[in-house]
Design a protein around this motif. Structure first.
Motif, short mmCIF file in Angstrom:
data_model
loop_
_atom_site.label_atom_id
_atom_site.label_comp_id
_atom_site.label_asym_id
_atom_site.label_seq_id
_atom_site.Cartn_x
_atom_site.Cartn_y
_atom_site.Cartn_z
N PHE A 13 -34.00 -9.05 -14.03
CA PHE A 13 -32.64 -8.99 -13.50
C PHE A 13 -31.65 -9.81 -14.33
O PHE A 13 -30.50 -9.42 -14.49
N ASN A 14 -32.09 -10.92 -14.88
CA ASN A 14 -31.19 -11.78 -15.66
C ASN A 14 -30.75 -11.06 -16.94
O ASN A 14 -29.56 -10.97 -17.25
N THR A 15 -31.73 -10.54 -17.69
CA THR A 15 -31.40 -9.83 -18.94
C THR A 15 -30.64 -8.55 -18.65
O THR A 15 -29.71 -8.19 -19.39
N SER A 16 -30.99 -7.84 -17.59
CA SER A 16 -30.30 -6.60 -17.22
C SER A 16 -28.85 -6.87 -16.88
O SER A 16 -27.96 -6.07 -17.21
N SER A 17 -28.56 -7.99 -16.21
CA SER A 17 -27.18 -8.34 -15.87
C SER A 17 -26.36 -8.63 -17.12
O SER A 17 -25.17 -8.29 -17.19
N GLN A 18 -26.99 -9.24 -18.13
CA GLN A 18 -26.27 -9.57 -19.36
C GLN A 18 -25.98 -8.34 -20.21
O GLN A 18 -24.90 -8.22 -20.80
N LEU A 19 -26.94 -7.39 -20.25
CA LEU A 19 -26.78 -6.21 -21.12
C LEU A 19 -26.16 -5.03 -20.40
O LEU A 19 -25.67 -4.09 -21.06
N GLY A 20 -26.22 -4.99 -19.05
CA GLY A 20 -25.65 -3.87 -18.31
C GLY A 20 -26.56 -2.67 -18.23
O GLY A 20 -26.14 -1.61 -17.76
N ILE A 21 -27.80 -2.78 -18.67
CA ILE A 21 -28.79 -1.70 -18.56
C ILE A 21 -30.08 -2.28 -18.00
O ILE A 21 -30.32 -3.49 -18.08
N LYS A 75 -24.82 -5.27 -11.63
CA LYS A 75 -25.14 -6.61 -11.16
C LYS A 75 -24.83 -6.74 -9.67
O LYS A 75 -23.76 -6.33 -9.23
N PRO A 76 -25.77 -7.27 -8.88
CA PRO A 76 -25.52 -7.39 -7.44
C PRO A 76 -24.44 -8.43 -7.14
O PRO A 76 -24.24 -9.39 -7.89
N ASP A 77 -23.76 -8.22 -6.03
CA ASP A 77 -22.73 -9.15 -5.57
C ASP A 77 -23.41 -10.26 -4.77
O ASP A 77 -23.86 -10.05 -3.64
N LEU A 78 -23.48 -11.44 -5.35
CA LEU A 78 -24.16 -12.55 -4.71
C LEU A 78 -23.39 -13.10 -3.52
O LEU A 78 -23.94 -13.86 -2.71
#
Length: 209
Positions: free
Chosen positions: A101-109, A7-10
């Motif tokens: 990006f939203n789903t990827s941030s939640q699942l980590g893949i 996840k990117p650092d906002l």
């Protein structure tokens, strides 16, 4: 197996060059935008810079709504070109890199967009200015970058199931086909040398019909 997604650092520092906002701080007019406008169009001198900025913003908002819902797109004033929303079928490899990006941030893949609601098609906002009899000098050097509000308006159109309200573009039917007649491959004229050669290719003297 999908690769991991970090996840990117906002809140990380940004080195991106910010775009110039000519409508910011209209009364101060830091870029001289309103001064040049009133010099070119003296009839606008009766309006304050703030009023002109509000008029421009209202016009842009109306233009964005029209673009997001229009079938044939919107022609910009002063022959600056056309902005139209088109529907495209993404190639398989490109679709894999279209990351959610939203789903990827939640699942980590890394999870690509499925786009099942739009039959794996995506919408694109296209700027086109190579219009016959309306093209201007150095038109190929011009580009268009849609603002966030316009992107969201187009995304809402597709999410609401309005995909078929927009034109579907392909390699055989590109954006230029809106202004130019598609090239049609003519069939060889019967009796011509080309037609005779094509008939001889399939001729079999031992065949009995």
């Amino acid at each position: 197996m999908n690769p991991e997604y970090k996840k990117p650092d906002l809140h990380a520092p940004r080195n991106k060059i910010q775009a110039v906002d000519f409508l910011a701080y209209p009364n101060q007019d830091p870029y001289g935008f309103f001064a040049r406008m009133k010099q070119k169009h003296p009839q606008l001198s009766i309006y304050t810079n703030s009023n002109l900025a509000k008029l421009i913003k209202l016009y842009n908002e109306y233009l964005a709504d029209e673009i997001a819902t229009s079938w044939s797109g919107v022609l910009l004033p002063e022959d600056l070109g056309l902005i139209v929303v088109g529907i495209f079928q993404l190639p398989e490899e490109t679709a894999k890199r279209n990351i959610d990006f939203n789903t990827s941030s939640q699942l980590g893949i890394q999870v690509p967009y499925q786009n099942l609601h739009s039959e794996n098609k995506v919408a694109k906002i296209i700027y086109y200015n190579d219009i016959p009899y309306h093209s201007f000098k150095n038109h190929k050097k011009w580009s268009f970058k849609p603002c966030r509000n316009l992107k969201r308006a187009v995304a809402d159109e597709i999410k609401n199931g309005n995909m078929n309200r927009h034109k579907h573009f392909t390699k055989a039917s590109p954006v230029s086909s809106l202004f130019r007649k598609p090239k049609i491959k003519k069939e060889p004229y019967k009796g011509s040398e080309r037609h005779k050669k094509d008939l001889l290719k399939d001729y079999n003297e031992f065949a009995f019909n």
